[in-house]
Write a protein that holds these residues in place. Structure first.
Motif, PDB file in Angstrom:
ATOM      1  N   ASP A  59       0.646  -1.310   0.040  1.00 10.77           N
ATOM      2  CA  ASP A  59      -0.160   0.188  -0.060  1.00 10.77           C
ATOM      3  C   ASP A  59       1.065   1.470   0.044  1.00 10.77           C
ATOM      4  OD1 ASP A  59      -1.694   2.025   0.335  1.00 10.77           O
ATOM      5  OD2 ASP A  59      -3.004   1.054   2.164  1.00 10.77           O
ATOM      6  N   TRP A  60       1.127   1.822  -1.098  1.00  9.88           N
ATOM      7  CA  TRP A  60       2.065   2.698  -1.572  1.00  9.88           C
ATOM      8  C   TRP A  60       1.484   4.154  -0.659  1.00  9.88           C
ATOM      9  CZ3 TRP A  60       6.727   1.869  -2.399  1.00  9.88           C
ATOM     10  CH2 TRP A  60       7.211   0.627  -3.143  1.00  9.88           C
ATOM     11  N   ALA A  61       0.327   4.493  -0.444  1.00  8.71           N
ATOM     12  CA  ALA A  61      -0.120   5.502   0.127  1.00  8.71           C
ATOM     13  C   ALA A  61       0.183   5.593   1.512  1.00  8.71           C
ATOM     14  CB  ALA A  61      -1.711   5.581   0.071  1.00  8.71           C
ATOM     15  N   LYS A  62       0.274   4.472   2.356  1.00  6.16           N
ATOM     16  CA  LYS A  62       0.896   4.312   3.721  1.00  6.16           C
ATOM     17  C   LYS A  62       2.284   4.528   3.433  1.00  6.16           C
ATOM     18  CE  LYS A  62      -2.486   2.292   6.401  1.00  6.16           C
ATOM     19  NZ  LYS A  62      -3.466   1.053   5.830  1.00  6.16           N
ATOM     20  N   LEU A  63       3.128   4.645   2.644  1.00 11.49           N
ATOM     21  CA  LEU A  63       4.464   4.843   2.662  1.00 11.49           C
ATOM     22  C   LEU A  63       4.803   6.189   1.925  1.00 11.49           C
ATOM     23  CD1 LEU A  63       5.958   1.559   1.718  1.00 11.49           C
ATOM     24  CD2 LEU A  63       5.690   2.488   3.673  1.00 11.49           C
ATOM     25  N   GLY A  64       3.671   7.239   1.985  1.00 12.80           N
ATOM     26  CA  GLY A  64       3.804   8.529   1.508  1.00 12.80           C
ATOM     27  C   GLY A  64       3.959   8.633  -0.084  1.00 12.80           C
ATOM     28  N   LEU A  65       3.532   7.605  -0.535  1.00 12.73           N
ATOM     29  CA  LEU A  65       3.385   7.809  -2.116  1.00 12.73           C
ATOM     30  C   LEU A  65       1.943   7.669  -2.642  1.00 12.73           C
ATOM     31  CD1 LEU A  65       6.351   5.999  -2.937  1.00 12.73           C
ATOM     32  CD2 LEU A  65       6.112   8.409  -3.836  1.00 12.73           C
ATOM     33  N   PRO A  66       0.859   8.480  -2.202  1.00 17.33           N
ATOM     34  CA  PRO A  66      -0.556   8.283  -2.445  1.00 17.33           C
ATOM     35  C   PRO A  66      -0.950   8.528  -3.684  1.00 17.33           C
ATOM     36  CG  PRO A  66      -0.205  10.546  -1.337  1.00 17.33           C
ATOM     37  CD  PRO A  66       1.318   9.754  -1.570  1.00 17.33           C
TER      38      PRO A  66
ATOM     39  N   MET B   1       0.858  10.987   9.756  1.00 16.00           N
ATOM     40  CA  MET B   1      -0.053   9.978   8.861  1.00 16.00           C
ATOM     41  C   MET B   1       0.597   8.815   8.224  1.00 16.00           C
ATOM     42  SD  MET B   1      -3.597  10.485   7.581  1.00 16.00           S
ATOM     43  CE  MET B   1      -4.628   8.912   7.704  1.00 16.00           C
ATOM     44  N   ASN B   2       1.957   9.099   7.751  1.00 18.28           N
ATOM     45  CA  ASN B   2       2.591   8.270   6.957  1.00 18.28           C
ATOM     46  C   ASN B   2       3.363   7.205   7.908  1.00 18.28           C
ATOM     47  OD1 ASN B   2       1.951   9.148   4.707  1.00 18.28           O
ATOM     48  ND2 ASN B   2       3.590  10.177   4.200  1.00 18.28           N
ATOM     49  N   GLU B   3       3.560   6.048   7.502  1.00 19.71           N
ATOM     50  CA  GLU B   3       4.342   5.262   8.236  1.00 19.71           C
ATOM     51  C   GLU B   3       5.891   5.224   8.091  1.00 19.71           C
ATOM     52  OE1 GLU B   3       2.847   2.558  10.107  1.00 19.71           O
ATOM     53  OE2 GLU B   3       0.738   3.186   9.557  1.00 19.71           O
ATOM     54  N   THR B   4       6.446   4.884   9.026  1.00 19.88           N
ATOM     55  CA  THR B   4       7.950   4.990   8.771  1.00 19.88           C
ATOM     56  C   THR B   4       8.421   3.719   8.716  1.00 19.88           C
ATOM     57  OG1 THR B   4       8.426   5.001  11.200  1.00 19.88           O
ATOM     58  CG2 THR B   4       8.197   7.135   9.851  1.00 19.88           C
ATOM     59  N   LEU B   5       9.546   3.351   8.008  1.00 19.12           N
ATOM     60  CA  LEU B   5      10.182   2.048   7.664  1.00 19.12           C
ATOM     61  C   LEU B   5      11.564   2.391   8.008  1.00 19.12           C
ATOM     62  CD1 LEU B   5       9.100   0.839   4.051  1.00 19.12           C
ATOM     63  CD2 LEU B   5       8.252   0.348   6.214  1.00 19.12           C
ATOM     64  N   ASP B   6      12.014   1.323   8.863  1.00 18.73           N
ATOM     65  CA  ASP B   6      13.388   1.459   9.079  1.00 18.73           C
ATOM     66  C   ASP B   6      14.045   0.473   7.844  1.00 18.73           C
ATOM     67  OD1 ASP B   6      13.290  -1.368   9.506  1.00 18.73           O
ATOM     68  OD2 ASP B   6      13.798  -1.198  11.586  1.00 18.73           O
ATOM     69  N   ILE B 157      12.213   5.817  -0.144  1.00 17.40           N
ATOM     70  CA  ILE B 157      11.589   6.235   0.595  1.00 17.40           C
ATOM     71  C   ILE B 157      11.776   5.634   1.994  1.00 17.40           C
ATOM     72  CG2 ILE B 157       9.438   5.039   1.595  1.00 17.40           C
ATOM     73  CD1 ILE B 157       9.138   7.187  -0.922  1.00 17.40           C
ATOM     74  N   ALA B 158      12.585   4.700   2.121  1.00 18.18           N
ATOM     75  CA  ALA B 158      13.144   4.315   3.518  1.00 18.18           C
ATOM     76  C   ALA B 158      13.859   5.374   4.265  1.00 18.18           C
ATOM     77  CB  ALA B 158      13.792   3.311   3.678  1.00 18.18           C
ATOM     78  N   PRO B 159      14.917   5.922   3.570  1.00 18.13           N
ATOM     79  CA  PRO B 159      15.706   7.057   4.283  1.00 18.13           C
ATOM     80  C   PRO B 159      14.877   8.205   4.476  1.00 18.13           C
ATOM     81  CG  PRO B 159      16.619   6.215   2.030  1.00 18.13           C
ATOM     82  CD  PRO B 159      15.442   5.522   2.195  1.00 18.13           C
ATOM     83  N   ILE B 160      13.933   8.521   3.437  1.00 15.02           N
ATOM     84  CA  ILE B 160      13.137   9.902   3.645  1.00 15.02           C
ATOM     85  C   ILE B 160      12.415   9.833   4.852  1.00 15.02           C
ATOM     86  CG2 ILE B 160      11.380  11.107   2.506  1.00 15.02           C
ATOM     87  CD1 ILE B 160      12.363  10.137  -0.204  1.00 15.02           C
ATOM     88  N   ASN B 161      12.023   8.701   4.878  1.00  7.62           N
ATOM     89  CA  ASN B 161      10.770   8.595   6.092  1.00  7.62           C
ATOM     90  C   ASN B 161      11.636   8.725   7.525  1.00  7.62           C
ATOM     91  OD1 ASN B 161       8.693   8.812   4.590  1.00  7.62           O
ATOM     92  ND2 ASN B 161       8.055   6.717   5.036  1.00  7.62           N
ATOM     93  N   GLU B 162      12.666   7.874   7.439  1.00  5.95           N
ATOM     94  CA  GLU B 162      13.435   7.992   8.562  1.00  5.95           C
ATOM     95  C   GLU B 162      13.982   9.279   9.050  1.00  5.95           C
ATOM     96  OE1 GLU B 162      15.414   4.012  10.021  1.00  5.95           O
ATOM     97  OE2 GLU B 162      16.429   4.659   8.227  1.00  5.95           O
ATOM     98  N   THR B 163      14.533   9.945   8.132  1.00  8.77           N
ATOM     99  CA  THR B 163      15.088  11.067   8.683  1.00  8.77           C
ATOM    100  C   THR B 163      14.042  12.263   8.917  1.00  8.77           C
ATOM    101  OG1 THR B 163      15.324  11.701   6.067  1.00  8.77           O
ATOM    102  CG2 THR B 163      17.301  10.746   7.389  1.00  8.77           C
ATOM    103  N   SER B 164      13.010  12.100   8.078  1.00  8.19           N
ATOM    104  CA  SER B 164      12.078  13.332   8.165  1.00  8.19           C
ATOM    105  C   SER B 164      11.073  13.237   9.284  1.00  8.19           C
ATOM    106  CB  SER B 164      11.172  13.075   6.619  1.00  8.19           C
ATOM    107  OG  SER B 164      10.242  11.992   7.019  1.00  8.19           O
ATOM    108  N   ARG B 165      11.150  12.179  10.053  1.00  5.44           N
ATOM    109  CA  ARG B 165      10.641  12.313  11.593  1.00  5.44           C
ATOM    110  C   ARG B 165      11.730  13.109  12.496  1.00  5.44           C
ATOM    111  NH1 ARG B 165      10.385   6.514  14.232  1.00  5.44           N
ATOM    112  NH2 ARG B 165      12.278   5.667  13.185  1.00  5.44           N
ATOM    113  N   SER B 166      11.814  14.479  12.359  1.00  6.28           N
ATOM    114  CA  SER B 166      13.099  15.108  12.877  1.00  6.28           C
ATOM    115  C   SER B 166      12.556  15.009  14.453  1.00  6.28           C
ATOM    116  CB  SER B 166      13.184  16.501  12.456  1.00  6.28           C
ATOM    117  OG  SER B 166      11.895  17.061  12.387  1.00  6.28           O
TER     118      SER B 166
END
Lengths: 166, 166
Positions: A59-66, B1-6, B157-166
DNA sequence: CTTGAAATAATGAATGA
DNA sequence: TCATTCATTATTTCAAG
């Protein structure tokens, strides 16, 4: 030229479409065969290329690609289409490229985070591809996947192919 | 709202996208964790809805459905869009329905065997849906899936979400 | 997240319909 | 050809730390 599926193969594909990690044992129980026999069939389906691979539906929307963007491209015919496709294949966020009939030549499916991301994709990645004359982007405001699609198609297909090899 | 992935989750999704039936053991080896830990992560990804399901990628062309039709629909606005979508959801061979921006309202992806099959789909299934004003069908003469799509996106995506939750 | 034991499942050989 | 059983090997699951 088309491959034929018997009822058991079709059922296996249906079950695997619902759960691609289902154990051979549970599949065997569901279709009334032994485990090894199911393993054989899955291997044969894979060798025949009917099963391309086992994948994960994300579900790409959940990963920030809606956002799904459908980008229609008109080419100026100065380049071989293969060259354009080759360049587009390298562009990230592009999921699929189709050569189409109608008023444009190519239809590109891309998944983007937001308008900034879309701007980058269009301006930096797609516009610079040589031979592109016109770019028409359509945004999906909502996308509804049809879960029963595979099951329905398989229900239709299997008997057709079985009976059509007279 | 977005989920983060390591990084490990992202790698697992990449590996599962290549082979959705990979054993926990092989996945564990690949990411340098124990089997149970990988099982946990996959369960959590599934509970979080990031993994929708494990599916099988079927080559429909091999099963006699070689053609992808993209059908743009313009509605006359006499019906609620939900009603139209609900009716379209019942139609077989439809893979996905999107509500879109641009000169049409809906974009439908369908997989058909041949022109006879397309005729049936259009005339018997789509035209009768109340509230549809215009139907524009674009046929894909060739469709090129991009295998690296998921891997590329996850790498981004992964690095973006990880670093973007400052 | 890890380990290790117990439960389950997959694989392959030999064989039968 | 296609499927079965059984023995072996591998994997998954579960409890405990």
């Amino acid at each position: 030229m088309n491959e034929t599926l018997d009822a058991v193969d079709a059922r296996l594909l249906q079950l695997l479409d619902q759960d691609g990690r289902a154990s051979l044992r549970s599949l065997a129980d569901a279709v009334g065969l032994s485990g090894p026999s199911v393993a054989d069939r899955i291997n044969r389906l894979t060798e025949r290329g009917i099963i391309r691979r086992f994948a994960v539906d994300i579900d790409w929307a959940k990963l920030g690609l809606p956002t799904l963007a459908q980008i229609a491209l008109l080419t100026d015919k100065t380049q071989h289409i293969e060259n354009i496709v080759t360049r587009l294949r390298e562009v990230d966020r592009i999921e699929e490229i189709s050569i189409v009939t109608g008023t444009t030549d190519l239809l590109v499916r891309a998944r983007v985070a937001d308008l900034t991301d879309l701007r980058r994709l269009l301006v930096e990645k797609i516009w610079p591809v040589e031979g592109i004359q016109r770019v028409e982007t359509t945004l999906a405001v909502e996308t509804i996947p049809i879960p029963g699609f595979t099951a329905n198609l398989l229900a239709d297909i299997a008997p057709i192919n079985e009976t059509s090899r007279s």
